[in-house]
Design an enzyme around this catalytic site. Structure first.
Site, short mmCIF file in Angstrom:
data_model
loop_
_atom_site.label_atom_id
_atom_site.label_comp_id
_atom_site.label_asym_id
_atom_site.label_seq_id
_atom_site.Cartn_x
_atom_site.Cartn_y
_atom_site.Cartn_z
CB ILE A 1 -0.93 -0.02 1.23
CG1 ILE A 1 -1.75 -1.31 1.26
CG2 ILE A 1 -1.84 1.21 1.23
CD1 ILE A 1 -2.45 -1.60 2.56
CG ASN B 1 1.72 7.95 1.74
OD1 ASN B 1 2.15 9.08 1.56
ND2 ASN B 1 0.69 7.71 2.52
CB ALA B 2 1.54 11.10 -2.28
CE1 TYR C 1 6.06 8.90 -4.97
CE2 TYR C 1 8.38 9.19 -5.48
CZ TYR C 1 7.05 9.36 -5.81
OH TYR C 1 6.71 10.00 -6.97
CB CYS D 1 6.46 -4.02 2.40
SG CYS D 1 7.92 -3.26 1.65
CD GLU E 1 7.09 -8.47 2.46
OE1 GLU E 1 6.56 -7.38 2.11
OE2 GLU E 1 7.96 -9.03 1.79
CB CYS F 1 12.55 -5.55 0.98
SG CYS F 1 11.53 -4.91 2.32
CB CYS G 1 9.62 -7.30 4.56
SG CYS G 1 8.67 -5.79 4.28
#
Ligand code: THU
EC number: 3.5.4.5
Length: 135
Positions: free
Chosen positions: A53, A55-56, A58, A63, A65, A96, A99
């Site tokens: 999910i 976000n503007a 960034y 993630c 996870e 990653c 995560c």
């Protein structure tokens, strides 16, 4: 209470990959256009899923996870026994580094991860991990 079967065989990996691919439809990834789906088997037999999910701003992105761990807690908690995440093509993706740390916290001792190099233990993907035992 009947014993929960959390044996991780080929059928479990197929089921988790299907669930992770299904989770892709919930991804919000307009910035990277790189949807990720994740799924895990919990030690009580549940399957939990997550998707990234973005976000503007960034760096605020969650993630897949992260939403999986939220789903874990919001559906009753427990420990993760088997985990996989997939990219937008449904191909197995390496979680990653951040995560891997996230998964480490909520792992069952026997947690296995399906990775691009095959099935791996938590210790193999995050050796000498920092965890609650270090505090
Ligand atoms: N991403 C995940 O959701 N999980 C990972 O383990 C790797 C990266 C997401 C974050 C971002 O939305 C997109 O993939 C591109 O980095």
């Amino acid at each position: 209470m009947p014993e929960t079967n959390t044996t991780v065989d080929e059928r479990v990996w197929e089921r988790l990959q299907d669930a992770a691919r299904g989770a892709l439809q919930h991804s919000y990834s307009p910035y990277s256009r790189f949807p990720v789906g994740a799924a895990a088997l919990v030690d009580d037999g549940r399957v939990v899923t997550g998707a990234n999910i973005e976000n503007a701003s960034y760096g605020v992105t969650l993630c897949a996870e992260c939403s999986l761990v939220s789903a874990l807690f919001m559906s009753g908690g427990g420990k993760l026994v088997a985990f996989v995440c997939v990219d937008g093509q449904g191909e197995v993706l390496m979680p990653c580094g951040r995560c891997r740390q996230l998964l480490y916290e909520h792992r069952a001792p026997q947690l296995q991860l399906l990775t691009v190099s095959g099935v791996r233990s938590m210790d193999q993907v995050l050796p000498d991990a920092f965890g609650p035992e270090n505090l």
